[in-house]
Every structure is written in C-alpha cells, then in structure tokens.
Design an enzyme around this catalytic site. Structure first.
Site, PDB file in Angstrom:
ATOM      1  N   ARG A   1       0.768  -1.166  -0.339  1.00  0.00           N
ATOM      2  CA  ARG A   1       0.258  -0.166  -0.036  1.00  0.00           C
ATOM      3  C   ARG A   1       0.640   1.012   0.088  1.00  0.00           C
ATOM      4  O   ARG A   1       2.370   1.537   0.370  1.00  0.00           O
ATOM      5  CB  ARG A   1      -1.149  -0.396   1.189  1.00  0.00           C
TER       6      ARG A   1
ATOM      7  N   SER B   1       8.071  -5.250   7.219  1.00  0.00           N
ATOM      8  CA  SER B   1       7.039  -6.171   8.504  1.00  0.00           C
ATOM      9  C   SER B   1       7.519  -7.133   8.221  1.00  0.00           C
ATOM     10  O   SER B   1       7.032  -8.670   8.428  1.00  0.00           O
ATOM     11  CB  SER B   1       5.711  -5.701   8.273  1.00  0.00           C
TER      12      SER B   1
ATOM     13  N   ASP C   1       5.909  -3.456  11.008  1.00  0.00           N
ATOM     14  CA  ASP C   1       4.216  -2.505  10.884  1.00  0.00           C
ATOM     15  C   ASP C   1       3.607  -3.047  13.433  1.00  0.00           C
ATOM     16  O   ASP C   1       2.486  -1.866  13.033  1.00  0.00           O
ATOM     17  CB  ASP C   1       3.015  -3.882  10.285  1.00  0.00           C
TER      18      ASP C   1
HETATM   19  C1  BGC Z   1       7.471 -10.683  10.847  1.00  0.00           C
HETATM   20  C2  BGC Z   1       7.322  -9.713  11.310  1.00  0.00           C
HETATM   21  C3  BGC Z   1       5.650  -8.749  11.404  1.00  0.00           C
HETATM   22  C4  BGC Z   1       4.634  -9.990  11.672  1.00  0.00           C
HETATM   23  C5  BGC Z   1       3.369  -9.245  11.625  1.00  0.00           C
HETATM   24  C6  BGC Z   1       6.113 -11.742  10.556  1.00  0.00           C
HETATM   25  O1  BGC Z   1       6.313 -12.912  10.408  1.00  0.00           O
HETATM   26  O2  BGC Z   1       8.639 -11.081  10.462  1.00  0.00           O
HETATM   27  O3  BGC Z   1       8.605  -8.263  11.160  1.00  0.00           O
HETATM   28  O4  BGC Z   1       5.926  -7.837  11.999  1.00  0.00           O
HETATM   29  O5  BGC Z   1       4.687 -10.915  10.700  1.00  0.00           O
HETATM   30  O6  BGC Z   1       2.930  -8.898  10.301  1.00  0.00           O
END
Ligand code: BGC
Length: 413
Positions: free
Chosen positions: A64, A128, A182
């Site tokens: 996004r 994320s 995130d």
């Molecule tokens: C990632 C994290 C992320 C989470 C939620 C996980 O697979 O390692 O960095 O915050 O997913 O999106």
C-alpha cells in the site's frame, strides 16, 4: 486425542509466560534467544506532531501507498491511498523486481494524486520483516517470512534498495525519514491519541508485537515474537512446518497466524478422515473462520464453501468434524496470543497496577469476532479479575499511519 493435544492447560500457559520472560531478557541482553528483541530507534509520539507524509506499507498480502496528514491533538487523516495486490512473482523473484515494483507504484501514485514535482517529500516505510537497525532510517533484512523470498535481499539495507530503485525511476525529491515494522506502526498510531497504549500487536498474515522498553528510554522494541519456540507442538505443527519455505523458524507464528491456520486444519482433517478432498494450502484461514462460525442448519455453509473449492460437500458428520477442528485450531491460536500479550504486559507492569491499552491490527482480530472473544476469554482465564486492566483496541491502518507518525518524530528530533 487430537483435541486433547490442541488444548493448552493453565500450567502450560504459565510456563509459556515464564519462558517468554526469560527469552525477552536474553534477547535484550544479546544472549541466544528465539526472541530477537530488536531496538528500533523509534520513540513514542506526544500527539502534537504535525505534517504531511507518504507511507509505504510492505509486509502482507498487499502493498500500500498512503498520503497521510498529522493534524496534532491525536488527529490523523488519509487524503489518498492505493492498494496494489502483490503477485507471487513480485515477492519471490529478484531484488530488482520487488524494489522496482515499489518505485514504479510510488511514481504512479504521486502522478495520480498530483504529489511531488519540486517539493521535498518525507516518507515513512513500514517494512514488516525482521531487520537489524542502527538508526531510524536504515535496516538490514535478517530473514524473509510469510512467503516472501526475493533473492539477494537478506543481509542488505532495504532503505538503500528503495533509494536506488527511486533514483532509477527519476524520483529524486523523496527522503526516507523512517523505517518501521507494522507492530511499531500500530503501537505509535494508538499512542498518538492514547498515552496509555504500551503494546502494539499484529494478528494477521503473520504475528508479532512491539512495546516501549523503559530500560532503553522508552525506545520501541520489536519483539519478533513469531519466532518464539518454547511451545508444545503437535505432529500436525511439525508436518506443516516441513512444507514451508522457512522450516524450523517462526514456531509461534505458524501456530497462531492467518497464513498457516487453514493449512493446519486441512492437514488434521485429511489425516483424521483419510479424505484428501482439498489441495495443500487451498483451505485458507478465511475458510477456517467461515467454517468455525457456520451456524446454518446441517452446516450448509460448510457444504457451500467446499463446493466453492471444487470439493465434495461431505456427510453431515464430516462437516461437523471440520467445524470442530477449525474451532480447536483457532482457540489454540487465541490462547497463545493471549499468553504472549500477558507476558509482555507483565514485563512492563509486573503487578498489573495500572490499565494498559493494547493496540491490535490484522485480519484475525479485525474480521473474525469469534477470534476476538477467544482472546478475551483466554485473558480472563489467565488473569482472572485483573484481565479488566487490559483493554484491546482494534487499531486499523497502523502500518500506514504509524509510518507517518514515526517519520514526524524522527524528523523533529
Ligand atoms: C514478521 C514481523 C511482522 C509480522 C506481522 C512476521 O512474519 O517477522 O516483522 O511484524 O510478521 O506482519
């Protein structure tokens, strides 16, 4: 028998919370731990930050781009946003493909919304995945998760990769002011208007959480709790793990998050009935939540769902079994999320002396009322009347808005 192996006893929950605490401490002090406990260099907002920003959000099913205005006094608005569906070839191809896609999409967004040309744009990038940061605007990718595997990216600074791709597209007026996860985005978005918020949680495609660590001057720590591995796994957890691109990793995530629950239920169902009516990974968590919530006569909803997947509608007894399996997989997921939430809150406030807002985003929590009530009842089971001290607040768009909030705090300091 299977149902029993999916039920987690109160003693085991207490043990999980204790192990969580020791893994948190180990991670923070640099000892070996399944919890990375990553310092993020993001500080907590006051709610008075203002300005206009662009946010990029990469890390789930969609990519996004958002234009965001911070109005001060806790007000955040989104004048424009666009969602780009990620194709498998974008996320599993080459590094150039993935970052080229990001830059090209940003260029299109800026043209379509008449942003840019001449003015300097501050950008917040929500990425994320686990990254190692040495300041707020860099981050070396430690590992891909959630089905991403673009080559040649692990070990690289993803901010530099975006910058290079932007230059290639002739976008020279953009400054990446902050790189965040995130969970940080969710935490700071709620915190912008609620100083009582001290935990941000994602329960979506993946799962993770972040909190401000007192011992580090309230800097946000990205726990990366998806990788927590001191949990009792069943044979089905192991079977599924073996078919993922990252076997042996993200143990908690694979027992909790949306990417995996459907497949787990499918494996159990086909093993118990010996009916291999569904193909691997085609029964998603959306299907699971529909099956769990089906209250139609003779479970007609499940029959329809199976038909939609091109599978036979099964006998009523089998549909009933499917519903029970879905219920036990989701209840265990919620129990583990609740234990993890309690563990972090108890680290912040061991005697639960004050109230805590937990900001939560992600499809499991947002789109699935039954899941939400599973979490609430698990919190009560663990904390009894003290569960009242924890309020769960759905905080949407943290990964968009939060990037702007951190870009603002970072560029003001
Ligand atoms: C990632 C994290 C992320 C989470 C939620 C996980 O697979 O390692 O960095 O915050 O997913 O999106």
């Amino acid at each position: 028998m299977v149902e029993k192996s999916f039920r987690i006893s109160p003693e085991t929950i207490n043990k999980i919370i204790k192990d969580f605490h020791s893994e948190m401490s180990a991670g923070l002090s640099g000892r070996k731990s399944s919890l990375a406990m990553i310092p993020t260099f993001a500080s907590m907002p006051t709610g008075s930050e203002t300005g206009r920003f662009i946010a990029l959000d990469l890390g789930g099913t969609n990519f996004r781009i958002l234009e965001i205005t911070l109005g001060g006094r806790g007000r955040i608005s989104i004048p424009a946003q666009h969602r780009f569906r990620l194709k498998t070839r974008d996320i599993t191809g080459t590094q150039k493909q993935l970052f080229g896609f990001i830059a090209a999409s940003l260029k299109r967004f800026m043209l379509a919304n008449k942003i840019g040309a001449g003015e300097k744009i501050l950008l917040g990038f929500t990425f994320s995945f686990p990254v190692r940061q040495t300041n707020i605007s860099n981050g070396i990718l430690l590992s891909w998760n959630k089905g991403f595997s673009a080559k040649n990216t692990v070990g690289k600074d993803v901010v530099q990769l975006v910058n290079k791709a932007l230059k290639r597209k002739g976008l020279h007026n953009i400054k990446i002011a902050a790189l965040i996860n995130d969970t940080i985005g969710t935490l700071v978005t709620k915190r912008y208007s609620d100083p009582g918020c001290d935990l941000g949680v994602i329960l979506g495609t993946g799962t993770n959480a972040a909190y401000p660590e007192k011992k580090m001057g309230e800097m946000a720590i990205n726990i990366e709790w998806g990788n927590f591995n001191r949990l009792p796994r069943t044979i089905y957890d192991r079977k599924m793990d073996a078919t993922t691109p990252n076997p042996g990793r993200q143990t908690l995530e694979k027992m909790v998050s949306g990417m995996y629950l459907g497949e787990l239920a499918r494996l159990i169902f086909s093993d118990m009935t010996n009916k291999k009516i569904l193909k691997p990974w085609e029964f998603t968590t959306t299907h699971l939540s529909l099956a769990e919530s089906d209250i139609s006569r003779r479970l007609g909803g499940i029959a329809r769902l199976l038909k939609g997947l091109g599978a036979p509608s099964l006998t009523y007894a089998d549909r009933l079994l499917m519903k029970r399996i879905c219920g036990m997989v989701s209840a265990r997921s919620a129990q583990i999320s609740a234990a993890a939430i309690v563990a972090v809150i108890l680290r912040i406030d061991p005697g639960l002396k004050r109230g805590h807002t937990v900001a939560i985003d992600g499809s499991l929590f947002e789109k699935w009322p039954k899941y939400r009530s599973h979490i609430k009842s698990s919190l009560v089971a663990i904390l009894k009347e003290k569960a009242r001290k924890i309020s769960l607040a759905l905080t949407q768009d943290g990964s968009g808005k939060g990037a702007a909030v951190v870009a603002a705090t970072a560029s003001n300091s």
